[in-house]
Design a protein around this motif. Structure first.
Motif, PDB file in Angstrom:
ATOM      1  N   ASP A   2      29.835  -9.352 -14.492  1.00  0.00           N
ATOM      2  CA  ASP A   2      29.976  -9.678 -15.923  1.00  0.00           C
ATOM      3  C   ASP A   2      30.010 -11.192 -16.128  1.00  0.00           C
ATOM      4  OD1 ASP A   2      30.543  -9.938 -18.563  1.00  0.00           O
ATOM      5  OD2 ASP A   2      32.114  -8.378 -18.603  1.00  0.00           O
ATOM      6  N   ASP A   4      29.242 -12.972 -18.808  1.00  0.00           N
ATOM      7  CA  ASP A   4      29.857 -13.388 -20.079  1.00  0.00           C
ATOM      8  C   ASP A   4      31.374 -13.501 -19.981  1.00  0.00           C
ATOM      9  OD1 ASP A   4      27.468 -13.672 -21.294  1.00  0.00           O
ATOM     10  OD2 ASP A   4      27.438 -11.627 -22.159  1.00  0.00           O
ATOM     11  N   LYS A   5      31.970 -12.535 -19.271  1.00  0.00           N
ATOM     12  CA  LYS A   5      33.435 -12.567 -19.127  1.00  0.00           C
ATOM     13  C   LYS A   5      33.838 -13.777 -18.280  1.00  0.00           C
ATOM     14  CE  LYS A   5      37.410  -9.720 -17.704  1.00  0.00           C
ATOM     15  NZ  LYS A   5      38.271 -10.809 -18.054  1.00  0.00           N
ATOM     16  N   LEU A   6      33.057 -14.016 -17.220  1.00  0.00           N
ATOM     17  CA  LEU A   6      33.329 -15.180 -16.380  1.00  0.00           C
ATOM     18  C   LEU A   6      33.313 -16.462 -17.223  1.00  0.00           C
ATOM     19  CD1 LEU A   6      33.542 -16.620 -13.585  1.00  0.00           C
ATOM     20  CD2 LEU A   6      31.055 -16.626 -13.524  1.00  0.00           C
ATOM     21  N   LYS A   7      32.315 -16.531 -18.101  1.00  0.00           N
ATOM     22  CA  LYS A   7      32.162 -17.716 -18.951  1.00  0.00           C
ATOM     23  C   LYS A   7      33.361 -17.906 -19.871  1.00  0.00           C
ATOM     24  CE  LYS A   7      29.124 -19.566 -22.501  1.00  0.00           C
ATOM     25  NZ  LYS A   7      27.778 -19.531 -23.065  1.00  0.00           N
ATOM     26  N   SER A   8      33.766 -16.820 -20.551  1.00  0.00           N
ATOM     27  CA  SER A   8      34.854 -17.005 -21.522  1.00  0.00           C
ATOM     28  C   SER A   8      36.189 -17.258 -20.818  1.00  0.00           C
ATOM     29  CB  SER A   8      34.931 -15.817 -22.491  1.00  0.00           C
ATOM     30  OG  SER A   8      35.390 -14.681 -21.796  1.00  0.00           O
ATOM     31  N   ASP A   9      36.443 -16.580 -19.669  1.00  0.00           N
ATOM     32  CA  ASP A   9      37.704 -16.836 -18.950  1.00  0.00           C
ATOM     33  C   ASP A   9      37.755 -18.265 -18.452  1.00  0.00           C
ATOM     34  OD1 ASP A   9      38.356 -14.277 -19.436  1.00  0.00           O
ATOM     35  OD2 ASP A   9      38.091 -13.526 -17.361  1.00  0.00           O
TER      36      ASP A   9
END
Ligand code: PHE
Length: 333
Positions: A2, A4-9
């Motif tokens: 994921d 996108d999740k890596l990016k937002s975290d």
């Protein structure tokens, strides 16, 4: 995987770092050799062949983005650290800028002018350094009149003076305009005089109304209206015979004391009345000096002292306060 999740975290944690330690921890965790991003890169070969290329591009772009965020956060943190080192507290509220205001004498002068403008008068202005002709001669002052004496008048040179009153504007106005005229002239005037009720410079507002059939009753009517607008509808006025070379007849105008309302106090010296202005019907010699035909027209004139009006309005007992430039006094208005 994921991304996108890596990016937002990752960007959330970098943005929230409060000091360099926290920032370094975030950098290692997300961008370090054993960090989350590297971990994702290593797992690319596990993907379906046609997804590998896209995932690689995405992860490379994300890497650049996170590095930029790290740089930004580093600047933010070291910037505020520097401010702290210099003894700056950027969280303090700003100091308000002190705003200036209009001088109380000018406020009152504007108020006086507004009242006459409402009655249809035009405002005119003229020079403070004035010729003897406008200040005295054309106003019917005989050559030996005491007002020309060194005691009262500041002489600049032979026939040039600092104007001692705004009546000079009567001449300057009529000289340039055929009748009818209906003007007021506010401004500074100068007299060699200084005590609790006199300063060498003070302010007057002159009034002049000339036309067909203007009478003394018109003068009284205009001044009554002015006084009532300035000091309230129940303020009485009284006219006393007086003398000015440029008016005939002349009258000094008193108003009922605004402090004691007529019963007698220190300000009105127990009389119940206060003198506020000089006035009268324009003298035929003045008309002659400006080329008006006094068999066709008549007019009235008045001159009032602005400081006097201001002192009464605000209950100030020493005129000099207005010009000492003490902000503790001036900022009260
Ligand atoms: N100029 C006179 C003064 O300064 C006041 C005045 C003006 C009187 C107009 C009559 C008419 O004392």
């Amino acid at each position: 995987m994921d991304i996108d999740k890596l990016k937002s975290d990752a960007s959330g944690q970098i943005g929230a770092a409060k000091d360099l330690d926290e920032l370094n921890q975030a950098a290692v965790k997300w961008l370090g050799r054993k960090g989350a991003l590297s971990e994702f890169m290593r797992r690319i070969p596990e993907l379906e062949p046609d997804l590998r290329r896209e995932a690689g591009q995405k992860l490379n772009a994300l890497k650049k983005e996170l590095e930029a965020l790290l740089e930004e956060a580093r600047e933010r943190i070291s910037g505020s650290a520097q401010a702290r080192d210099e003894g700056l507290d950027i969280s303090l509220p700003g100091r308000p800028v002190a705003a200036g205001s209009i001088h109380p004498i000018n406020q009152v002068m504007e108020e006086i002018c507004d009242i006459f403008v409402q009655m249809g008068f035009d405002v005119v202005e003229g020079p403070e350094v004035e010729l003897d002709w406008y200040n005295f001669e054309a106003l019917n002052f005989p050559p030996d009149h005491p007002a020309r004496d060194m005691q009262d008048t500041f002489f600049i040179s032979g026939d040039v003076v600092l104007r001692t009153h705004t009546s000079s504007l009567q001449i300057r106005t009529m000289e340039n305009t055929p009748p009818p005229v209906k003007v007021i002239a506010p401004g500074k005037v100068y007299r060699c005089d200084s005590d609790v009720t006199h300063t060498p410079m003070f302010h007057q507002v002159e009034g002049l109304l000339v036309g067909d059939g203007i009478s003394f009753a018109d003068l009284k009517g205009a001044l009554t209206l002015f006084v009532q607008k300035m000091y309230g509808p129940n303020t009485p006025i009284r006219l006393r015979p007086s003398f000015f070379p440029f008016t005939e007849p002349s009258a000094e105008v008193d108003i009922g004391c605004v402090i004691c309302r007529g019963s007698g106090c220190r300000v009105c010296s127990g009389t119940g009345w206060l003198e506020v202005l000089g006035s009268g019907m324009v003298h035929p010699n003045v008309f002659k000096n400006v080329g008006y035909d006094s068999s066709l027209i008549t007019g009235f004139a008045f001159g009032l002292g602005v400081e006097r009006i201001a002192m009464l309005k605000y209950g100030v007992d020493d005129l000099r306060r207005f010009f000492e430039n003490d902000l503790r006094f001036l900022s009260q208005f």
